[in-house]
Design a protein around this motif. Structure first.
Motif, PDB file in Angstrom:
ATOM      1  N   ASP A 140      20.254  86.239  54.951  1.00  0.00           N
ATOM      2  CA  ASP A 140      21.284  87.069  54.326  1.00  0.00           C
ATOM      3  C   ASP A 140      20.612  88.145  53.470  1.00  0.00           C
ATOM      4  O   ASP A 140      19.382  88.171  53.334  1.00  0.00           O
ATOM      5  CB  ASP A 140      22.265  86.225  53.503  1.00  0.00           C
ATOM      6  N   ASP A 141      21.408  89.027  52.888  1.00  0.00           N
ATOM      7  CA  ASP A 141      20.864  90.176  52.150  1.00  0.00           C
ATOM      8  C   ASP A 141      19.973  89.746  50.989  1.00  0.00           C
ATOM      9  O   ASP A 141      18.906  90.331  50.756  1.00  0.00           O
ATOM     10  CB  ASP A 141      22.009  91.048  51.620  1.00  0.00           C
ATOM     11  N   GLN A 142      20.400  88.726  50.257  1.00  0.00           N
ATOM     12  CA  GLN A 142      19.628  88.274  49.096  1.00  0.00           C
ATOM     13  C   GLN A 142      18.293  87.670  49.533  1.00  0.00           C
ATOM     14  O   GLN A 142      17.252  87.903  48.899  1.00  0.00           O
ATOM     15  CB  GLN A 142      20.442  87.249  48.306  1.00  0.00           C
ATOM     16  N   GLU A 143      18.316  86.905  50.613  1.00  0.00           N
ATOM     17  CA  GLU A 143      17.082  86.302  51.127  1.00  0.00           C
ATOM     18  C   GLU A 143      16.125  87.377  51.638  1.00  0.00           C
ATOM     19  O   GLU A 143      14.910  87.302  51.417  1.00  0.00           O
ATOM     20  CB  GLU A 143      17.419  85.323  52.249  1.00  0.00           C
ATOM     21  N   GLN A 144      16.674  88.379  52.325  1.00  0.00           N
ATOM     22  CA  GLN A 144      15.839  89.471  52.829  1.00  0.00           C
ATOM     23  C   GLN A 144      15.137  90.196  51.688  1.00  0.00           C
ATOM     24  O   GLN A 144      13.939  90.496  51.764  1.00  0.00           O
ATOM     25  CB  GLN A 144      16.701  90.466  53.610  1.00  0.00           C
ATOM     26  N   LYS A 145      15.879  90.475  50.643  1.00  0.00           N
ATOM     27  CA  LYS A 145      15.302  91.179  49.495  1.00  0.00           C
ATOM     28  C   LYS A 145      14.164  90.373  48.883  1.00  0.00           C
ATOM     29  O   LYS A 145      13.090  90.909  48.571  1.00  0.00           O
ATOM     30  CB  LYS A 145      16.387  91.444  48.451  1.00  0.00           C
ATOM     31  N   ALA A 146      14.383  89.065  48.731  1.00  0.00           N
ATOM     32  CA  ALA A 146      13.360  88.197  48.138  1.00  0.00           C
ATOM     33  C   ALA A 146      12.111  88.147  49.017  1.00  0.00           C
ATOM     34  O   ALA A 146      10.983  88.245  48.525  1.00  0.00           O
ATOM     35  CB  ALA A 146      13.929  86.797  47.938  1.00  0.00           C
ATOM     36  N   LEU A 147      12.312  88.019  50.328  1.00  0.00           N
ATOM     37  CA  LEU A 147      11.177  87.927  51.242  1.00  0.00           C
ATOM     38  C   LEU A 147      10.367  89.217  51.279  1.00  0.00           C
ATOM     39  O   LEU A 147       9.134  89.194  51.265  1.00  0.00           O
ATOM     40  CB  LEU A 147      11.666  87.585  52.650  1.00  0.00           C
ATOM     41  N   LYS A 148      11.056  90.344  51.335  1.00  0.00           N
ATOM     42  CA  LYS A 148      10.351  91.622  51.425  1.00  0.00           C
ATOM     43  C   LYS A 148       9.582  91.933  50.148  1.00  0.00           C
ATOM     44  O   LYS A 148       8.594  92.662  50.169  1.00  0.00           O
ATOM     45  CB  LYS A 148      11.345  92.740  51.752  1.00  0.00           C
TER      46      LYS A 148
END
Length: 251
Positions: A140-148
């Motif tokens: 999801d958007d929050q997970e993507q932000k954290a990973l990047k």
């Protein structure tokens, strides 16, 4: 008033004689003076106009557009145009450094690269562009932000990237020697991996486990533009961590 021949102006400004003649033909910059044989001579004022043209060309403006604005542009506007050009060059150089770091780190991982391997990597680095669609399949958007924000990137020249590269190389050495994941070296690798993983996902272990599951799939890793780690390397690592965690529970 000083006058300069076409050849002299070309050397002074780093412009080809052919370009100077073309500017004259299209009415962009006609020299102040021509002799009876049509030989061009440029004044100091002409040189200033040619310098303006050179700066405007750097910003990828067409000659037609340069012709339209040449007489009206102010020094301040010209400086802003030049600033935009310099900023663009800085970004291009930064991208080139990142591409080179990616290739250097690839060599560290692969041991060596042949030309037939190198060319596709350069092409991939030049066209690589992670889109949200690639990541939306899995996070999801929050997970993507954290990973990047957290994940080490191959184009970085950082201690963290080097640690992960060395970890993969150590596993490959174990595989080459035929070491078991439960061996002493395998268990040291497992502990080092957990330490590095904890640095990345200390505040979200669930995300770390989810990422590792996806990382084990070559197809999903490729969809996310992740570096292709060999399946046997990931398999060794998973087994080594499993043994390590079982020992911790027993102790």
């Amino acid at each position: 008033m000083n006058f300069y021949s076409t050849g002299e102006v070309a050397k002074m400004l780093g412009v080809s004689v052919r370009s100077l003649r073309y500017y004259d033909q299209i009415g962009l910059m006609s020299p102040n003076k021509k002799d009876d044989y049509g030989k061009r001579f440029y004044s100091d004022e002409d040189l200033l106009v040619l310098k303006k043209i050179t700066i405007l060309k750097m910003s990828n403006l067409s000659l037609d557009n340069i012709k339209k604005i040449l007489s009206d542009i102010t020094i301040e506007q010209l400086l802003y145009v030049h600033k935009d050009y310099l900023q663009q060059k800085i970004e291009e150089l930064h991208a080139s450094v990142n591409h080179t770091n990616s290739l250097l780190n690839s060599i560290k991982l692969e041991g060596d690269l042949k030309w037939e391997q190198l060319i596709p990597l350069i092409q991939e680095a030049q066209t690589k562009n992670r889109t949200d669609d690639d990541w939306n399949q899995f996070f999801d958007d929050q997970e993507q932000k954290a990973l990047k924000e957290k994940l080490p990137k191959l184009e970085q020249d950082s201690p963290q990237v080097k640690q992960w590269i060395n970890l993969i190389r150590r596993i490959e050495l174990c595989l080459k020697r035929g070491d078991n994941p439960a061996s002493e070296e395998g268990q040291i690798i497992a502990e080092d991996t957990l330490i590095l993983s904890n640095e990345l996902f200390a505040d979200n272990e669930e995300l770390g486990e989810k990422f590792f599951e996806i990382r084990k799939s070559p197809e999903k890793s490729q969809a996310m533009n992740l570096y292709p780690v060999k399946e046997e390397v990931l398999d060794f690592l998973e087994k080594a961590i499993q043994v390590f965690e079982e020992k911790v529970l027993v102790d």
